[in-house]
Scaffold this motif. Structure first.
Motif, PDB file in Angstrom:
ATOM      1  N   ASN A 101      30.857  -1.893 -29.591  1.00  0.00           N
ATOM      2  CA  ASN A 101      30.903  -2.161 -31.022  1.00  0.00           C
ATOM      3  C   ASN A 101      32.321  -2.085 -31.590  1.00  0.00           C
ATOM      4  O   ASN A 101      32.644  -2.781 -32.551  1.00  0.00           O
ATOM      5  CB  ASN A 101      29.970  -1.213 -31.770  1.00  0.00           C
ATOM      6  CG  ASN A 101      28.514  -1.643 -31.659  1.00  0.00           C
ATOM      7  OD1 ASN A 101      28.198  -2.554 -30.891  1.00  0.00           O
ATOM      8  ND2 ASN A 101      27.638  -1.009 -32.407  1.00  0.00           N
TER       9      ASN A 101
ATOM     10  N   HIS B  34      32.869  -6.744 -38.223  1.00  0.00           N
ATOM     11  CA  HIS B  34      31.460  -6.507 -38.531  1.00  0.00           C
ATOM     12  C   HIS B  34      30.814  -5.733 -37.384  1.00  0.00           C
ATOM     13  O   HIS B  34      31.400  -5.537 -36.330  1.00  0.00           O
ATOM     14  CB  HIS B  34      30.714  -7.826 -38.745  1.00  0.00           C
ATOM     15  CG  HIS B  34      31.179  -8.601 -39.933  1.00  0.00           C
ATOM     16  ND1 HIS B  34      31.028  -8.155 -41.224  1.00  0.00           N
ATOM     17  CD2 HIS B  34      31.808  -9.801 -40.021  1.00  0.00           C
ATOM     18  CE1 HIS B  34      31.533  -9.045 -42.064  1.00  0.00           C
ATOM     19  NE2 HIS B  34      32.018 -10.060 -41.348  1.00  0.00           N
ATOM     20  N   HIS B  35      29.561  -5.312 -37.622  1.00  0.00           N
ATOM     21  CA  HIS B  35      28.697  -4.709 -36.602  1.00  0.00           C
ATOM     22  C   HIS B  35      29.160  -3.333 -36.138  1.00  0.00           C
ATOM     23  O   HIS B  35      28.904  -2.935 -35.005  1.00  0.00           O
ATOM     24  CB  HIS B  35      28.552  -5.635 -35.393  1.00  0.00           C
ATOM     25  CG  HIS B  35      28.077  -7.008 -35.737  1.00  0.00           C
ATOM     26  ND1 HIS B  35      26.865  -7.232 -36.344  1.00  0.00           N
ATOM     27  CD2 HIS B  35      28.667  -8.227 -35.597  1.00  0.00           C
ATOM     28  CE1 HIS B  35      26.712  -8.535 -36.544  1.00  0.00           C
ATOM     29  NE2 HIS B  35      27.795  -9.151 -36.110  1.00  0.00           N
TER      30      HIS B  35
ATOM     31  N   LYS C 118      33.732  -5.448 -30.707  1.00  0.00           N
ATOM     32  CA  LYS C 118      33.141  -6.454 -31.581  1.00  0.00           C
ATOM     33  C   LYS C 118      33.745  -6.378 -32.984  1.00  0.00           C
ATOM     34  O   LYS C 118      34.020  -7.414 -33.612  1.00  0.00           O
ATOM     35  CB  LYS C 118      31.629  -6.252 -31.653  1.00  0.00           C
ATOM     36  CG  LYS C 118      30.894  -7.312 -32.494  1.00  0.00           C
ATOM     37  CD  LYS C 118      30.989  -8.684 -31.847  1.00  0.00           C
ATOM     38  CE  LYS C 118      30.159  -9.703 -32.611  1.00  0.00           C
ATOM     39  NZ  LYS C 118      30.221 -11.054 -31.991  1.00  0.00           N
TER      40      LYS C 118
ATOM     41  N   TYR D 226      21.947 -10.431 -30.052  1.00  0.00           N
ATOM     42  CA  TYR D 226      21.720  -9.019 -29.798  1.00  0.00           C
ATOM     43  C   TYR D 226      21.943  -8.764 -28.322  1.00  0.00           C
ATOM     44  O   TYR D 226      21.864  -9.685 -27.512  1.00  0.00           O
ATOM     45  CB  TYR D 226      20.306  -8.581 -30.210  1.00  0.00           C
ATOM     46  CG  TYR D 226      19.185  -9.281 -29.492  1.00  0.00           C
ATOM     47  CD1 TYR D 226      18.667 -10.477 -29.982  1.00  0.00           C
ATOM     48  CD2 TYR D 226      18.637  -8.762 -28.323  1.00  0.00           C
ATOM     49  CE1 TYR D 226      17.637 -11.131 -29.320  1.00  0.00           C
ATOM     50  CE2 TYR D 226      17.611  -9.401 -27.662  1.00  0.00           C
ATOM     51  CZ  TYR D 226      17.111 -10.596 -28.172  1.00  0.00           C
ATOM     52  OH  TYR D 226      16.098 -11.243 -27.516  1.00  0.00           O
TER      53      TYR D 226
ATOM     54  N   GLY E 159      23.066  -3.316 -31.859  1.00  0.00           N
ATOM     55  CA  GLY E 159      22.521  -3.085 -33.189  1.00  0.00           C
ATOM     56  C   GLY E 159      21.054  -3.474 -33.197  1.00  0.00           C
ATOM     57  O   GLY E 159      20.590  -4.200 -32.308  1.00  0.00           O
TER      58      GLY E 159
ATOM     59  N   TYR F 163      27.290  -7.117 -29.210  1.00  0.00           N
ATOM     60  CA  TYR F 163      27.325  -5.861 -29.956  1.00  0.00           C
ATOM     61  C   TYR F 163      25.974  -5.203 -29.837  1.00  0.00           C
ATOM     62  O   TYR F 163      24.976  -5.849 -29.496  1.00  0.00           O
ATOM     63  CB  TYR F 163      27.678  -6.082 -31.431  1.00  0.00           C
ATOM     64  CG  TYR F 163      26.643  -6.835 -32.218  1.00  0.00           C
ATOM     65  CD1 TYR F 163      25.635  -6.171 -32.910  1.00  0.00           C
ATOM     66  CD2 TYR F 163      26.663  -8.223 -32.261  1.00  0.00           C
ATOM     67  CE1 TYR F 163      24.676  -6.859 -33.632  1.00  0.00           C
ATOM     68  CE2 TYR F 163      25.710  -8.912 -32.989  1.00  0.00           C
ATOM     69  CZ  TYR F 163      24.725  -8.238 -33.671  1.00  0.00           C
ATOM     70  OH  TYR F 163      23.773  -8.925 -34.383  1.00  0.00           O
TER      71      TYR F 163
END
Length: 238
Positions: free
Chosen positions: A182, A191-192, A185, A28, A112, A110
């Motif tokens: 993002n 993803h993400h 990424k 994260y 999230g 990323y």
């Protein structure tokens, strides 16, 4: 206007680069280096271009500034166009900055919610601290203190926010950075991207609330408000 656009482009590009290379955690966005890179980066870039182009480097701050302008002076189409243009430049400039950071970093980060947090917790974390950041940013130039001290205060607000809520949201507080990081990424892993809306919607709402708070806290008559310089978008916006 041109120096303003250049300042936003360069500053947001470097800001995205700083955040991307400082955080080496792929779990994260919010390892031990993140608060210092976020707060320190804000101070450095404000002082780098703040006295010539006065950059926001954050679409949430630009939105809060426009709302304050709207509340004080009513709707002006030129103000709307210029604020929207600056927001567009911020989003566009952040993407190559994030790609450059990815080129140097061992793991692309990323933004999230962390494994320990829900979407709602991450949303609230981003909303609350973006509101504080925008409120503080819009106060720069409205007090008798120097702009340098104001930049330090803004950097401290970024840093305290990252220290408080990195565990929940990764501490982005910036729609352009959240979107750019993002996107990069996603280009790496596919993803993400699904949580990106949190880092766009929550900061923009925080920008609106921050603009309202700043308007309520500024004390003085109309003439004083009009004569006082703004944080970044200089007198022709006010």
């Amino acid at each position: 206007m041109l120096d303003r656009i250049i300042g936003e482009a360069i500053g947001t590009f470097i800001f995205a680069f700083i955040i991307t290379v400082a955080d080496t955690s792929s779990e994260y966005s919010g390892n031990y280096a993140h608060p210092f890179s976020l707060g320190g980066g804000a101070i450095i870039l404000m002082m780098l271009a703040g006295f010539s182009a006065d950059p926001h480097l954050n679409p949430a701050i630009t939105l809060g500034h426009f709302l304050r302008h709207l509340l004080y002076h009513g709707f002006q189409s030129i103000a709307l166009v210029e604020h929207l243009l600056i927001i567009l430049v911020q989003f566009v400039a952040a993407i190559p900055g994030a790609y450059l950071g990815w080129g140097l970093n061992v793991a692309m980060i990323y933004f999230g919610p962390t494994n320990q947090a829900t979407d709602s917790q991450a949303f609230i974390a981003e909303l609350v601290f973006t509101t504080l950041i925008v409120s503080v940013a819009l106060m720069i130039g409205k007090t008798k203190d120097s702009r340098i001290l104001g930049c330090v205060g803004l950097g401290a607000t970024y840093m305290s926010g990252a220290m408080c809520v990195s565990y929940y949201s990764g501490a982005c507080f910036n729609p352009a950075l959240g979107f750019a990081v993002n996107i990069v990424k996603y280009s790496e892993t596919n993803h993400h991207l699904k949580d990106t809306w949190i880092y766009i919607v929550a900061p923009f709402i925080g920008g609106l609330i921050g603009g309202i708070i700043n308007s309520l806290l500024i004390i003085g008559g109309t003439e004083e408000k009009e004569e006082t310089t703004d944080i970044v978008l200089r007198g022709d916006f006010d």
